[in-house]
Structures are given as structure tokens and as C-alpha cells.
Design a protein around this motif. Structure first.
Motif, PDB file in Angstrom:
ATOM      1  N   PRO A 597       0.827  -1.213   0.000  1.00 43.31           N
ATOM      2  CA  PRO A 597       0.000   0.000   0.000  1.00 43.31           C
ATOM      3  C   PRO A 597       0.863   1.265   0.000  1.00 43.31           C
ATOM      4  O   PRO A 597       1.869   1.339   0.701  1.00 43.31           O
ATOM      5  CB  PRO A 597      -0.814  -0.130   1.289  1.00 43.31           C
ATOM      6  N   ALA A 598       0.443   2.258  -0.785  1.00 41.64           N
ATOM      7  CA  ALA A 598       1.253   3.461  -0.960  1.00 41.64           C
ATOM      8  C   ALA A 598       1.523   4.174   0.367  1.00 41.64           C
ATOM      9  O   ALA A 598       2.641   4.635   0.611  1.00 41.64           O
ATOM     10  CB  ALA A 598       0.564   4.414  -1.937  1.00 41.64           C
ATOM     11  N   PHE A 599       0.508   4.249   1.238  1.00 45.99           N
ATOM     12  CA  PHE A 599       0.707   4.973   2.496  1.00 45.99           C
ATOM     13  C   PHE A 599       1.707   4.235   3.392  1.00 45.99           C
ATOM     14  O   PHE A 599       2.501   4.859   4.098  1.00 45.99           O
ATOM     15  CB  PHE A 599      -0.625   5.211   3.208  1.00 45.99           C
ATOM     16  N   MET A 600       1.692   2.895   3.330  1.00 42.72           N
ATOM     17  CA  MET A 600       2.654   2.132   4.120  1.00 42.72           C
ATOM     18  C   MET A 600       4.058   2.259   3.519  1.00 42.72           C
ATOM     19  O   MET A 600       5.055   2.296   4.246  1.00 42.72           O
ATOM     20  CB  MET A 600       2.230   0.663   4.200  1.00 42.72           C
ATOM     21  N   ALA A 601       4.133   2.335   2.186  1.00 40.76           N
ATOM     22  CA  ALA A 601       5.429   2.526   1.530  1.00 40.76           C
ATOM     23  C   ALA A 601       6.039   3.866   1.929  1.00 40.76           C
ATOM     24  O   ALA A 601       7.244   3.964   2.181  1.00 40.76           O
ATOM     25  CB  ALA A 601       5.266   2.448   0.020  1.00 40.76           C
ATOM     26  N   ARG A 602       5.200   4.895   2.005  1.00 44.97           N
ATOM     27  CA  ARG A 602       5.709   6.213   2.406  1.00 44.97           C
ATOM     28  C   ARG A 602       6.164   6.193   3.864  1.00 44.97           C
ATOM     29  O   ARG A 602       7.178   6.809   4.209  1.00 44.97           O
ATOM     30  CB  ARG A 602       4.625   7.267   2.197  1.00 44.97           C
ATOM     31  N   ILE A 603       5.398   5.515   4.725  1.00 45.78           N
ATOM     32  CA  ILE A 603       5.812   5.398   6.124  1.00 45.78           C
ATOM     33  C   ILE A 603       7.152   4.694   6.213  1.00 45.78           C
ATOM     34  O   ILE A 603       8.058   5.112   6.940  1.00 45.78           O
ATOM     35  CB  ILE A 603       4.736   4.640   6.944  1.00 45.78           C
ATOM     36  N   PHE A 604       7.304   3.595   5.463  1.00 46.70           N
ATOM     37  CA  PHE A 604       8.564   2.853   5.465  1.00 46.70           C
ATOM     38  C   PHE A 604       9.722   3.723   4.995  1.00 46.70           C
ATOM     39  O   PHE A 604      10.816   3.700   5.585  1.00 46.70           O
ATOM     40  CB  PHE A 604       8.433   1.616   4.566  1.00 46.70           C
ATOM     41  N   MET A 605       9.497   4.514   3.965  1.00 47.40           N
ATOM     42  CA  MET A 605      10.562   5.367   3.434  1.00 47.40           C
ATOM     43  C   MET A 605      10.985   6.423   4.457  1.00 47.40           C
ATOM     44  O   MET A 605      12.175   6.688   4.633  1.00 47.40           O
ATOM     45  CB  MET A 605      10.102   6.020   2.125  1.00 47.40           C
ATOM     46  N   VAL A 606      10.008   7.004   5.152  1.00 44.71           N
ATOM     47  CA  VAL A 606      10.337   7.998   6.185  1.00 44.71           C
ATOM     48  C   VAL A 606      11.136   7.349   7.311  1.00 44.71           C
ATOM     49  O   VAL A 606      12.135   7.901   7.799  1.00 44.71           O
ATOM     50  CB  VAL A 606       9.051   8.649   6.737  1.00 44.71           C
ATOM     51  N   MET A 607      10.713   6.162   7.733  1.00 48.61           N
ATOM     52  CA  MET A 607      11.417   5.466   8.803  1.00 48.61           C
ATOM     53  C   MET A 607      12.837   5.102   8.367  1.00 48.61           C
ATOM     54  O   MET A 607      13.791   5.234   9.143  1.00 48.61           O
ATOM     55  CB  MET A 607      10.639   4.211   9.209  1.00 48.61           C
ATOM     56  N   ALA A 608      12.976   4.628   7.138  1.00 46.68           N
ATOM     57  CA  ALA A 608      14.295   4.237   6.648  1.00 46.68           C
ATOM     58  C   ALA A 608      15.234   5.434   6.572  1.00 46.68           C
ATOM     59  O   ALA A 608      16.415   5.344   6.922  1.00 46.68           O
ATOM     60  CB  ALA A 608      14.165   3.571   5.276  1.00 46.68           C
ATOM     61  N   ARG A 609      14.713   6.573   6.118  1.00 46.98           N
ATOM     62  CA  ARG A 609      15.554   7.767   5.989  1.00 46.98           C
ATOM     63  C   ARG A 609      15.994   8.319   7.334  1.00 46.98           C
ATOM     64  O   ARG A 609      17.038   8.963   7.438  1.00 46.98           O
ATOM     65  CB  ARG A 609      14.804   8.841   5.203  1.00 46.98           C
ATOM     66  N   ASN A 610      15.185   8.080   8.349  1.00 47.35           N
ATOM     67  CA  ASN A 610      15.513   8.614   9.672  1.00 47.35           C
ATOM     68  C   ASN A 610      16.131   7.576  10.605  1.00 47.35           C
ATOM     69  O   ASN A 610      16.378   7.874  11.777  1.00 47.35           O
ATOM     70  CB  ASN A 610      14.248   9.183  10.321  1.00 47.35           C
ATOM     71  N   SER A 611      16.359   6.383  10.098  1.00 42.53           N
ATOM     72  CA  SER A 611      16.983   5.357  10.940  1.00 42.53           C
ATOM     73  C   SER A 611      18.458   5.675  11.136  1.00 42.53           C
ATOM     74  O   SER A 611      19.080   6.364  10.329  1.00 42.53           O
ATOM     75  CB  SER A 611      16.820   3.976  10.317  1.00 42.53           C
ATOM     76  N   ALA A 612      19.009   5.162  12.223  1.00 45.10           N
ATOM     77  CA  ALA A 612      20.425   5.393  12.511  1.00 45.10           C
ATOM     78  C   ALA A 612      21.281   4.679  11.470  1.00 45.10           C
ATOM     79  O   ALA A 612      20.980   3.546  11.090  1.00 45.10           O
ATOM     80  CB  ALA A 612      20.768   4.880  13.905  1.00 45.10           C
ATOM     81  N   PRO A 613      22.331   5.319  10.964  1.00 44.60           N
ATOM     82  CA  PRO A 613      23.209   4.659   9.993  1.00 44.60           C
ATOM     83  C   PRO A 613      23.791   3.376  10.579  1.00 44.60           C
ATOM     84  O   PRO A 613      24.009   3.266  11.788  1.00 44.60           O
ATOM     85  CB  PRO A 613      24.306   5.700   9.745  1.00 44.60           C
ATOM     86  N   ALA A 614      24.034   2.414   9.699  1.00 44.40           N
ATOM     87  CA  ALA A 614      24.591   1.134  10.152  1.00 44.40           C
ATOM     88  C   ALA A 614      25.918   1.344  10.876  1.00 44.40           C
ATOM     89  O   ALA A 614      26.219   0.659  11.860  1.00 44.40           O
ATOM     90  CB  ALA A 614      24.778   0.204   8.958  1.00 44.40           C
TER      91      ALA A 614
END
Length: 634
Positions: A597-614
Motif C-alpha cells: 500500500p502506498a501509504f505504508m510505503a511512504r511510512i517505510f521510506m520515512v522510517m528508513a531515511r531517519n533510521s540510525a546509519p549502520a
């Protein structure tokens, strides 16, 4: 009932045995701080639900409510948690996610239904973590109104100030405060017991409430009202999950001793004292807890109550940090920044993102609801929901891990599951009055977790399409004329059997190899901690290529440099100053072909961009990191 055959747990208990009394004292503060503040509001709200504030105090109602509280504490806390669930440990660790990991390991793989239950239980805990500080601090500060009505306009500002200060000092850690948690809470329990005893002696007939017949008569004789009162009675057992979640910090026996010797008797004495008081003086129902004490000592009791609620809130906040870290390690949430606040205690951590979210949520609850009575309607659904999940997962563990026959495992936990479902249904009656709040919070957390799981699986499947097996790639590299550079390159790979994308991109664009190349895979075990001797697996794939697999438990924080020191002891010699860590950094783009779902994809993208670098999360030295970007459509 056979004990869970978990040797590490037994080892933990043996290790705790020498410090049984000190650990029991510490457990009184951390484990029972939450349930220890329930007398501030539980009996009052249950009596109000019974209609006592409108139709006067009836002796039968008081006995019925007290009997319900007594047997709720006995069956849910004492039998279910203290005697049974403390045996359902994952190498000494407890809590919803530990039980989830244990159930998944016993089933052999991750089942969607089991995972869903674990997500719901964890999400509901966050709802509880937001409500507990709000209702606890408000209920304590409201006692100032009994000292003098001049405090009435300042109840809300004082509560907001205490809560804000509590969250703002989290970055300093709780090690210093923790030394006082046990003693202060022990004094709190003793003061509660003393206040109750004084009034029980005035009306010893109140002890009739020990008879469960009063509870049964109240519920069966009041129809829907009986269920409504059950929802309020459950406030007396909120915090029971904490004794299971904090088991890894203290061990089974200290938690059991603290409950049986101190917490349980003190709670019963206080509740019975409140019951005796309101029968003798119905006007005390406005705030029966603080009315137990004379005006001469009321202010010190209010101050002590406030300290107890701060301790209870601190325990929930620390629990939220620990639960979030476990969720990250189990790949249910993105990586977040974690700061250790103690060099001596591994569990002392601070998570800025979690702290900020909780602070905003708690302050919003305090300002919106205004009083502890208003918040009481929102309390209970989160805890009862978590208990339903716990009882269900415990059935799986009892059958698969303890080896009990399926009918026996069901028979063991089914009565508690039915009791939990009854309380859950009773609390659902408060849905419109504020019960929707913890469900909304839990729903938001579940959405975040589901989006992260779905998005991560999608990204992994996309990357798998271009993967090349190491055993087919390495022989080909030997036949190609590639330039060689001195030093060691460490490539992070999610799957040790396949070449990491960073290596493939490096070969494609730079056409060079280092003298020594290491394929490093970091894994999370389904146990809380992994022994140092099991941390490292190494294998030579070919001249110039080595494979290293590092494993941590889900309750541990990965530390790559520390693990590389173990590699040195196992024979891998390298110069850290001539070593480069080559990582992939994904750039996510929203695909026109919807695979989620597009809204879940956007949520995932926001979370991924703000996650701590490896590099930060795995503590890789920043000066030794090289990142190669890749694009993935989601």
C-alpha cells in the motif's frame, strides 16, 4: 507442573541466590513500582463505577469490590505471573517479545499469527507506557488538594512540571536514582500497610471480603454494572506485566520473594483499610487513599506518593527503551540511536527518539484529560490486551518448550486466558470514555511495525533478484585481471551465502580488490544474549577472501570493534588503520507499480531515511567507513 528446561535461567537464579535480599529490595522499586501506586486510584474508581458516589456507600458493594480486587491480585499476579509465567523465560529474560522469540524458536520458524500476537502485545505496552506516568503522577499530586485547597489551580502545572523534569533527566541515566528506588518503594509499601491496618482494626468485619463468594455475588447480581466494575477493578493489577518483563534484571526468586513478603500483603492491607474507611465515613470516598492518614502526616505521605509515582513512571520508561531495542534487534523497527548511560550495567540505555515521543504523548494525556479519574477510563485496555497475548503465547511455550501435552498446556493457561478475556471485555465497555486512546496508540505502533516489516521484506526480495552467490563469484574473480590495493576491505552482507551489493558495485565501478576481503554478516539470535565464545564464526573462502559471521542476542547491542577483537584472538590478524568498512546505503523511491500500500510505503521510506546509519548502530569507526549508494523502488 514441570519447570521450563532452560539451563541459562537456572544459572541466572543460582547467580542471584547470593544476593537474594539486595535483589529483592531492588525489585520492590523497579518491578512493583507501577502496581504499588494502583491503590491511589483503583479502589476509588471501582467504587465510583459501582455507583457509590450517587447512591451512597453500600456495605455489600464494598465487600464485593474488595473481594474482586483480592482475587484479581491472587489469580492474575500471584498465580499466573509469579508462579507460572516467571518459568516461561528465554534464557532468564521475560516480556512479550522474549516470549514471542521463545514461541517462534519452539515452532521452528516465524509464523504470521504468532508474530501478529507479539506485535499487538508490544504495541499495547507502548500505550501503557504513555498512560502510566500521566495517571500515576496526577493521582499523587491531587493529594495536595486535601492538604489545602490553595493547591487546586496548580495541580495540572505541578504534574506537567514533574513529568517534564522526569523525561529531561533521562539522558543522565537511572543508575544513581536506582539505588534509592528499592528503599523508597519499600517505605511506600510499609506506609500503605500501616495506613490500612489502622482502619482495619476499627472495622475488622471488612476481612469478610477475603471470601470469593462476595466477588461472585457482586458480578452475578449486578449484570452489566458488574462488568463495568470489573473494568475498574483491573486497575489494581496494572503493572503485573512489569514483573515478567523485568525478570532478566533480577531473576525469578527475588521477584517472587518481593511480591509474597512485601508487595502483596501491603497492597491487600491498604485496600482493606480503604474499604473499612468508606464504610465508616462515606464522605472519604472522594479520595479514600489519602484519607487513611491524619492531617498531621498528610503532606509527607503526598510527597512520598509523588516519589513512588516517579519511580513507577521511570520503570515504565526504562521498559519502553528495552522493548524498543529488542524490537530493533528482531527487525520489527528501524535502527535508532542508543546511548549507554552506565559503564557497569548493560541494561542502562537512553533512546532520544523514544524519550521524545513518550514525553509528547504523556503531556498530551495530562493536559487533555486533566484528572486521574478521567484517565482511569483509558487505562486497562492496553494491559488486559497484553495479558491476553501473553497467556496465548504461554500455551505454545508450555506445549513446545516445556514438553507438556497439548491438552495439559491448554488446561494450564486457558482459565487465565478466559479471565484475561473477561477483563478485556469489561474494559472495552469504557471504549467511548477514553478506552479508545491506548488502542489508537497501539494501532499507530502496529502500523509502524507492519510498514517496516513489509517494506524491509520487499527491499530484501528486490535486492535478492540481483544477488550473486559467493561460491560462484569468487572463482571468477581469480580469472580476471583486477587491480589490487593494499589493506583490508570489510563488506557487510545480510546473507553470508551471497555477495554483498557493495562488493558488486565496487567491482563494477572501480574494478579493484583489496589484498584482504572480508564478508561480514551480523545476525540476531532468538535468545537474549550470546556467550562471547559463540559470538564469532570465521571461515577462509579462498586466498584473499574470508567470511565472518557475528551473532548477538536480541537484548544486546552489536559492537563490531569489540567483536573484531575476538577475531584477533582466533587468528585473524589485521591493521584497523588499514581497514575499510564498505557499506551499501539504499536510496528508496516510490514505485509506480504498487507492491505494498502506498501509504505504508511512504511510512517505510520515512522510517528508513531517519533510521540510525549502520556505522553508528554497529559502532563502526566513522573514519573507516565508505558508503556506496544503491536505488530501490518500493
Amino acid at each position: 507442573m514441570p519447570d521450563a528446561p532452560t539451563d541459562p535461567a537456572a544459572t541466572t537464579d543460582n547467580a542471584h541466590a547470593k544476593g537474594l535480599l539486595p535483589l529483592s529490595l531492588a525489585a520492590i522499586g523497579v518491578v512493583y513500582g507501577d502496581i504499588g501506586t494502583s491503590p491511589l486510584y483503583a479502589f476509588r474508581e471501582a467504587m465510583h463505577a459501582a455507583g457509590a458516589s450517587h447512591g451512597g456507600v453500600q456495605r455489600a458493594d464494598v465487600l464485593g469490590v474488595l473481594s474482586l480486587i483480592t482475587w484479581s491480585l491472587m489469580l492474575i499476579v500471584t498465580v499466573k505471573y509469579v508462579l507460572i509465567l516467571t518459568r516461561a523465560d528465554n534464557q532468564g529474560e521475560g516480556g512479550t517479545l522474549s516470549l514471542l522469540a521463545l514461541a517462534e524458536r519452539s515452532l521452528g520458524r516465524r509464523r504470521r499469527v504468532v508474530l501478529a500476537m507479539g506485535l499487538i502485545g508490544a504495541a499495547l505496552f507502548f500505550g501503557d507506557a504513555a498512560i502510566t506516568p500521566a495517571i500515576s503522577v496526577l493521582s499523587a499530586v491531587e493529594g495536595l488538594s486535601l492538604v489545602t485547597t490553595a493547591f487546586d489551580p496548580f495541580i495540572l502545572p505541578i504534574s506537567v512540571g514533574i513529568i517534564t523534569a522526569l523525561f529531561l533527566v533521562q539522558f543522565r541515566g537511572t543508575a544513581a536514582m536506582a539505588r534509592f528506588f528499592g528503599p523508597v518503594t519499600l517505605v511506600w509499601f510499609l506506609v500503605m500497610a500501616a495506613g490500612g491496618v489502622a482502619h482495619i482494626l476499627d472495622a475488622p468485619g471488612i476481612l469478610e471480603a477475603v471470601n470469593p463468594a462476595h466477588a461472585a455475588a457482586f458480578v452475578t447480581g449486578n449484570g452489566k454494572l458488574g462488568l463495568i466494575v470489573l473494568g475498574a477493578v483491573f486497575l489494581a493489577v496494572t503493572g503485573a506485566e512489569a514483573l515478567y518483563a523485568d525478570m532478566g534484571h533480577f531473576g525469578r526468586r527475588p521477584i517472587q520473594l518481593a511480591w509474597i513478603v512485601v508487595a502483596f500483603p501491603a497492597l491487600l492491607l491498604n485496600y482493606f483499610g480503604q474499604g473499612a474507611l468508606v464504610i465508616k465515613d462515606p464522605a472519604a470516598l472522594g479520595n479514600p487513599f489519602f484519607r487513611l492518614y491524619s492531617d498531621a502526616i498528610l503532606l509527607p505521605v503526598v510527597i512520598l506518593a509523588t516519589a513512588a509515582t516517579i519511580i513507577a513512571s521511570q520503570a515504565v520508561i526504562s521498559g519502553a527503551y528495552s522493548l524498543t531495542r529488542q524490537a530493533i534487534q528482531l527487525r520489527l523497527l528501524p535502527r535508532m540511536r542508543i546511548r549507554h548511560t552506565s559503564d557497569e550495567q548493560e541494561g542502562q540505555i537512553y533512546m532520544p527518539a523514544v524519550n521524545t515521543c513518550l514525553l509528547v504523548a504523556v503531556l498530551a494525556l495530562v493536559v487533555t484529560f486533566g484528572t486521574s479519574s478521567s484517565l482511569a477510563a483509558a487505562y486497562g485496555i492496553a494491559v488486559t490486551g497484553t495479558m491476553v497475548v501473553t497467556a496465548t503465547l504461554a500455551m505454545i511455550v508450555a506445549h513446545k518448550t516445556w514438553g507438556l501435552p497439548a491438552p495439559v498446556a491448554v488446561a494450564l493457561m486457558l482459565p487465565f486466558l478466559l479471565l484475561d478475556l473477561t477483563f478485556f471485555g469489561a474494559n472495552l465497555l469504557k471504549l467511548a470514555e477514553g478506552g479508545w486512546l491506548p488502542i489508537a496508540i497501539a494501532g499507530g505502533v502496529i502500523l509502524l511495525m507492519a510498514s517496516w516489516i513489509m517494506g524491509s521484506n520487499l527491499v530484501r526480495s528486490k535486492e535478492a533478484q540481483g544477488e550473486v552467490r559467493l561460491d560462484s563469484l569468487i572463482p571468477k574473480l581469480g580469472s580476471k585481471s583486477l587491480s589490487s590495493v593494499t589493506g583490508t576491505a570489510i563488506y557487510l552482507a545480510s546473507d553470508p551465502e551471497y555477495a554483498p551489493s557493495a562488493l558488486l558495485h565496487s567491482l563494477k565501478h572501480f574494478k579493484v580488490l583489496h589484498d584482504q576481503n572480508v564478508i561480514l554478516t551480523i545476525r540476531t539470535a532468538d535468545v537474549p544474549r550470546v556467550a562471547p565464545k559463540d559470538r564469532v564464526q570465521m571461515a577462509d573462502l579462498s586466498p584473499g577472501f574470508r567470511q565472518v559471521i557475528l551473532t548477538w542476542g536480541y537484548a544486546e547491542e552489536p559492537d563490531v570493534p569489540d567483536a573484531l577483537a575476538l577475531c584477533r584472538k582466533l587468528g585473524w590478524k589485521f591493521d584497523i588503520m588499514a581497514t575499510s568498512f564498505i557499506l551499501s546505503r539504499r536510496s528508496l523511491r516510490l514505485s509506480s507499480r504498487r507492491e505494498m500500500p502506498a501509504f505504508m510505503a511512504r511510512i517505510f521510506m520515512v522510517m528508513a531515511r531517519n533510521s540510525a546509519p549502520a556505522s553508528d548502530y554497529f559502532r563502526i569507526p566513522a573514519g573507516r567507513v565508505v558508503e556506496l549508494g544503491t536505488q530501490v523502488n518500493v
